[in-house]
Design an enzyme around this catalytic site. Sequence first.
Site, PDB file in Angstrom:
ATOM      1  N   ASP A  63      -1.601  17.901  -7.630  1.00  0.00           N
ATOM      2  CA  ASP A  63      -0.150  17.917  -7.449  1.00  0.00           C
ATOM      3  C   ASP A  63       0.179  17.040  -6.226  1.00  0.00           C
ATOM      4  O   ASP A  63       0.030  17.464  -5.073  1.00  0.00           O
ATOM      5  CB  ASP A  63       0.289  19.374  -7.240  1.00  0.00           C
ATOM      6  CG  ASP A  63       1.779  19.521  -7.015  1.00  0.00           C
ATOM      7  OD1 ASP A  63       2.444  18.537  -6.654  1.00  0.00           O
ATOM      8  OD2 ASP A  63       2.269  20.651  -7.183  1.00  0.00           O
ATOM      9  N   LYS A  91       3.190   6.700   5.507  1.00  0.00           N
ATOM     10  CA  LYS A  91       3.304   6.290   4.099  1.00  0.00           C
ATOM     11  C   LYS A  91       2.037   5.521   3.707  1.00  0.00           C
ATOM     12  O   LYS A  91       1.498   5.687   2.608  1.00  0.00           O
ATOM     13  CB  LYS A  91       4.566   5.440   3.910  1.00  0.00           C
ATOM     14  CG  LYS A  91       4.859   5.059   2.460  1.00  0.00           C
ATOM     15  CD  LYS A  91       4.151   3.805   2.008  1.00  0.00           C
ATOM     16  CE  LYS A  91       4.478   3.449   0.560  1.00  0.00           C
ATOM     17  NZ  LYS A  91       3.692   2.318   0.067  1.00  0.00           N
ATOM     18  N   GLU A 122       0.281   0.237  -6.573  1.00  0.00           N
ATOM     19  CA  GLU A 122       0.496  -0.741  -5.496  1.00  0.00           C
ATOM     20  C   GLU A 122      -0.675  -1.704  -5.348  1.00  0.00           C
ATOM     21  O   GLU A 122      -1.808  -1.273  -5.099  1.00  0.00           O
ATOM     22  CB  GLU A 122       0.749   0.001  -4.168  1.00  0.00           C
ATOM     23  CG  GLU A 122       1.110  -0.961  -3.053  1.00  0.00           C
ATOM     24  CD  GLU A 122       1.669  -0.269  -1.827  1.00  0.00           C
ATOM     25  OE1 GLU A 122       2.209   0.842  -1.949  1.00  0.00           O
ATOM     26  OE2 GLU A 122       1.556  -0.859  -0.736  1.00  0.00           O
ATOM     27  N   HIS A 160      -2.722  -7.781   4.164  1.00  0.00           N
ATOM     28  CA  HIS A 160      -2.820  -6.579   3.344  1.00  0.00           C
ATOM     29  C   HIS A 160      -2.635  -6.891   1.863  1.00  0.00           C
ATOM     30  O   HIS A 160      -3.333  -6.366   1.016  1.00  0.00           O
ATOM     31  CB  HIS A 160      -1.746  -5.610   3.820  1.00  0.00           C
ATOM     32  CG  HIS A 160      -1.810  -4.259   3.206  1.00  0.00           C
ATOM     33  ND1 HIS A 160      -2.897  -3.444   3.364  1.00  0.00           N
ATOM     34  CD2 HIS A 160      -0.932  -3.593   2.443  1.00  0.00           C
ATOM     35  CE1 HIS A 160      -2.667  -2.319   2.722  1.00  0.00           C
ATOM     36  NE2 HIS A 160      -1.490  -2.382   2.143  1.00  0.00           N
TER      37      HIS A 160
END
Length: 392
Positions: A286, A270, A84, A383
């Site tokens: 993991d 998130k 991202e 952002h």
Amino acid sequence: MRMGEDGRKERLAHLGREERRRLLCSEHPDLADSLARAEDPALLSDLSEKMIENSISFFALPFGVAENFLIDAAALSVPMVTEEPSVVAAASFAAGLIRLGGGFTTEAKEAELAAQVFLEQVPETFCQNGLDQAEREALDAQLGALAGQVLPSLIARGGGFAGSSISALSGIPGVVRADLRLRVCDAMGANMANTFAEAARKLLEDRTGGRALAAILTNECALRLAEARFSLPVKLLRRAGQKGEEIARRLMLLSEVAHHDRARAITANKGVMNGITALALATGNDTRAVEAAAHAWASRSGRYLPLTRYGLDRGRLTGEIILPLPLASASSMAGLHPGALFSLSLLGSPSAPRLAAIAAALGLAQNLAALLALVGEGIQAGHMRLHTRRTP
Ligand code: MEV
């Protein structure tokens, strides 16, 4: 070129990729070889065969370094693997603000993991009465001895059996659950917990009179909490045309909105995981285990809530995050994967609790950056683009 308080931090974000790599490695000379190994195609291709089945290639993702972190008085560059855009820049930006306020303080519990053994066809008398104190102590002594037999290397490293509890499952007659806790040192612990739980099946069958149904770790990981906090003068939040106090007020209001609006809380969390998952991936952990534990924790009250909280204290904005972080700093994956080894060296070879504390700080920085962008110029302008150019 603008220089930061400590010189390097500001420069790194403004350098080209090759210069950035050179600078990073010149400050950590042992890392140069490690970085070369992390991108050796032959090594990676060979590794992919060792790591999974039916491998056809190695899938690459961007590997970045977030800057400006001051965590418990230690300056750190934090490795992140993410697809991202702007996530690394956003973390670096917020960490820079927090550094100016004194940095993060953190706490993380010793790494423990619980496994569950479910037993069926347990006699009614056991389901109703369970074990008395003496029987519980005797069982724990046997389980402790069993851990010594099946996990000798964990015991040698100072970990081991940490206690058990047994309870009948309400709503399913004849089914009992045994929780077995392990101190797992610097491992994530999944394999050890599963090995131990499977080895304990016979013992538990004998004790309960039932038959083992399944033995597996739980990814709840509520025993593995990490916390990070910061406090910074609100005047540091000042932006063109807006006072720091007003930005802090709007930021806290948006954070409060997430405590009342589930859909917003999910998005805010998130964003927190943008950072934490990127660090988990960079360190060979993991990521699904980390995500499962975080979201389960966010909904532990029965309502899904944000993982962060903000306040105002005498002209300072305070921020806090608490969440379980089942991260290994020594694992078979980290031992194999040269990128994970590089990341862990960059972080100074942390213990598992220290890695969890760093991850918590990163998640909090990520959330602060997102909230500032959202209540400021908006996520698209802020952002997604401007963080790369702004400096605190
Ligand atoms: C984008 O990946 C993450 C954000 O949506 C987080 C948030 O809204 O708090 C910006």
